[in-house]
Design an enzyme around this catalytic site. Structure first.
Site, PDB file in Angstrom:
ATOM      1  N   ARG A  68      43.629  47.649 -61.049  1.00  0.00           N
ATOM      2  CA  ARG A  68      44.871  47.409 -61.795  1.00  0.00           C
ATOM      3  C   ARG A  68      44.648  46.314 -62.842  1.00  0.00           C
ATOM      4  NH1 ARG A  68      47.665  48.053 -56.797  1.00  0.00           N
ATOM      5  NH2 ARG A  68      47.821  45.834 -56.464  1.00  0.00           N
ATOM      6  N   GLU A 112      39.185  43.578 -51.538  1.00  0.00           N
ATOM      7  CA  GLU A 112      39.401  44.826 -52.275  1.00  0.00           C
ATOM      8  C   GLU A 112      39.862  44.398 -53.669  1.00  0.00           C
ATOM      9  OE1 GLU A 112      42.333  47.602 -50.550  1.00  0.00           O
ATOM     10  OE2 GLU A 112      42.885  48.108 -52.607  1.00  0.00           O
ATOM     11  N   LYS A 163      43.451  54.322 -45.844  1.00  0.00           N
ATOM     12  CA  LYS A 163      44.451  53.263 -46.045  1.00  0.00           C
ATOM     13  C   LYS A 163      45.812  53.894 -45.736  1.00  0.00           C
ATOM     14  CE  LYS A 163      46.220  50.890 -50.199  1.00  0.00           C
ATOM     15  NZ  LYS A 163      45.786  49.864 -51.166  1.00  0.00           N
TER      16      LYS A 163
END
Ligand code: 3PG
Length: 327
Positions: free
Chosen positions: A51, A47, A135
C-alpha cells in the site's frame, strides 16, 4: 525445499513469533531503524504492505540489515508485485483477498502465499490451490473469533493468521484457538509513531504485546528441603502463620498452592519458581531471544502433544525456573 515445506517452515516460525506487524512505511530510509525497533521489542518479523510506495525497497533494506528477519510482503495484488517482492527478498506474500492467478504465480516461484479470506467458499478455493495457511481478513469486522470458529471449524487442515482489528487486548483470545497460528496487525506500528520516528515507542509497544501474549505469572515457589520431615515442618509453619493448608504429595508438600516444599533437594540451589504462560513453546522462543535457554530434556507434553512444562537453563537468585502451561 518444496513450497509446501516452505509454508510449513513459515507457519512454524510465525507460530513461535505469534505477532506479525503490518507495516505501511512511507519513508524507505527508515526501514532499518524500524526493523531494529521491532527486533529490540522481541518481534523478528514483518509484513510490509505494498500500500506504501517503495515497499519493495523497505523489504530489501530490512532483509539486508537483518538476514535472519522474517520479512514478507503484504497487499500483493498483481503478478508484478509478486515478482518485485521476491526480488527484494520477501519470504512470503500476503493479500487481503484470494486471486488464484497471483497465488499460482507466487507458488510457481517457490514462495509461500497467504491469501486473505473470510468465508467457507474461499477456504475451499484456497485448499484447491494447495494452501493450508491463510490470512483471515478482516477478522474483527467479519465477526471476530466466534465467526472464525464457526467458519473454520469444518476445515481440519487449514491454519489461519487473523488480521484486521486485532490489538493487544484481544490477541490472546484469538491465539487460544488452535487453528490460529499468529495474528497480524498495525496496532504495534501506529502511523503516528512511524511519522514521528519514535522507534523507542514502537519497541515498547512490541515488548508489551509480547509480554501480554506470553502472560507470565508466578504460580508457586518451590523450596528445597533436606528431607521429608523438614518439608512437612516448613509446610506446618506456613499453615500456622498464614493458613496455607498443608497438602502432602509424593515428592513434595504444598502450602496452599503457593509454596512447594521439596522432600529432597531438586532443581535450583535453593529451589524453583513455577511461571505459568499461555504457551510454553512460544515462551521458550521469546526467552531464547532474551538470552535464556531451555534446559534440554526438561520439556514435557500433554495428551494433545502441546508442550506443558520446561525448565530454563538458568538460576534466578539461586532458583531454577520452570514454565508451565496455563490451565
Ligand atoms: C492489513 O492490511 O492486514 C490490515 O489493514 C491490518 O489491519 P489493522 O490495521 O486493523 O491491524
Amino acid at each position: 525445499m518444496s513450497v509446501k515445506e516452505k509454508i510449513d517452515e513459515l507457519v512454524e516460525e510465525l507460530g513461535y513469533t505469534g505477532i506479525v506487524p503490518v507495516i505501511k512505511l512511507d519513508k524507505v530510509e527508515d526501514a532499518e531503524k524500524l526493523a531494529k525497533a521491532l527486533r529490540d521489542g522481541g518481534i523478528n518479523c514483518a509484513e510490509v504492505t505494498f500500500r506504501a510506495k517503495g515497499a519493495d525497497e523497505v523489504i530489501k533494506r530490512m532483509t539486508k540489515a537483518y538476514p535472519d528477519m522474517l520479512v514478507g510482503a503484504g497487499t500483493v495484488l498483481t503478478c508484478e508485485q509478486v515478482d518485485s517482492a521476491i526480488k527484494a527478498g520477501a519470504r512470503f506474500c500476503v493479500a487481503p483477498g484470494l486471486n488464484p492467478k497471483v497465488i499460482k504465480h507466487c507458488l510457481d516461484k517457490g514462495v509461500p502465499f497467504a491469501p486473505g479470506l473470510s468465508s467457507a467458499s474461499e477456504i475451499e478455493q484456497a485448499l484447491e490451490l494447495g494452501l493450508d495457511f491463510c490470512k483471515f481478513f478482516p477478522a474483527e469486522q467479519a465477526g471476530g473469533l466466534a465467526y472464525i470458529k464457526a467458519v473454520c471449524g469444518p476445515y481440519t487442515t487449514m491454519r489461519f493468521m487473523p488480521t484486521g482489528g486485532i490489538t493487544a487486548d484481544n490477541l490472546n483470545s484469538y491465539l487460544a484457538y488452535n487453528k490460529i497460528v499468529c495474528c497480524g496487525g498495525s496496532w504495534i506500528v501506529p502511523s503516528a509513531l512511524l511519522q514521528a520516528g519514535d522507534w523507542e515507542g514502537i519497541t515498547k509497544l512490541c515488548r508489551e504485546a509480547v509480554d501480554k501474549m506470553l502472560g507470565f505469572e508466578v504460580v508457586h515457589v518451590g523450596l528445597n528441603c533436606a528431607n521429608p520431615e523438614e518439608a512437612e515442618k516448613v509446610a506446618d509453619e506456613f499453615d500456622s502463620a498464614f493458613g496455607f493448608t498443608k497438602k502432602v504429595g509424593n515428592s513434595s508438600v504444598f502450602a496452599a498452592t503457593y509454596i512447594e516444599m521439596m522432600k529432597k533437594p531438586f532443581h535450583g540451589t535453593h529451589g524453583h519458581i513455577a511461571v505459568a504462560t499461555n504457551s510454553v513453546s512460544r515462551a521458550l522462543y521469546h526467552l531464547e531471544k532474551r538470552g535464556y535457554k531451555v534446559k534440554e530434556g526438561s520439556q514435557k507434553y500433554n495428551a494433545e502433544g502441546v508442550m506443558n512444562v520446561a525448565y530454563l537453563d538458568h538460576e534466578f537468585g539461586g532458583f531454577a525456573v520452570h514454565l508451565v502451561l496455563k490451565k
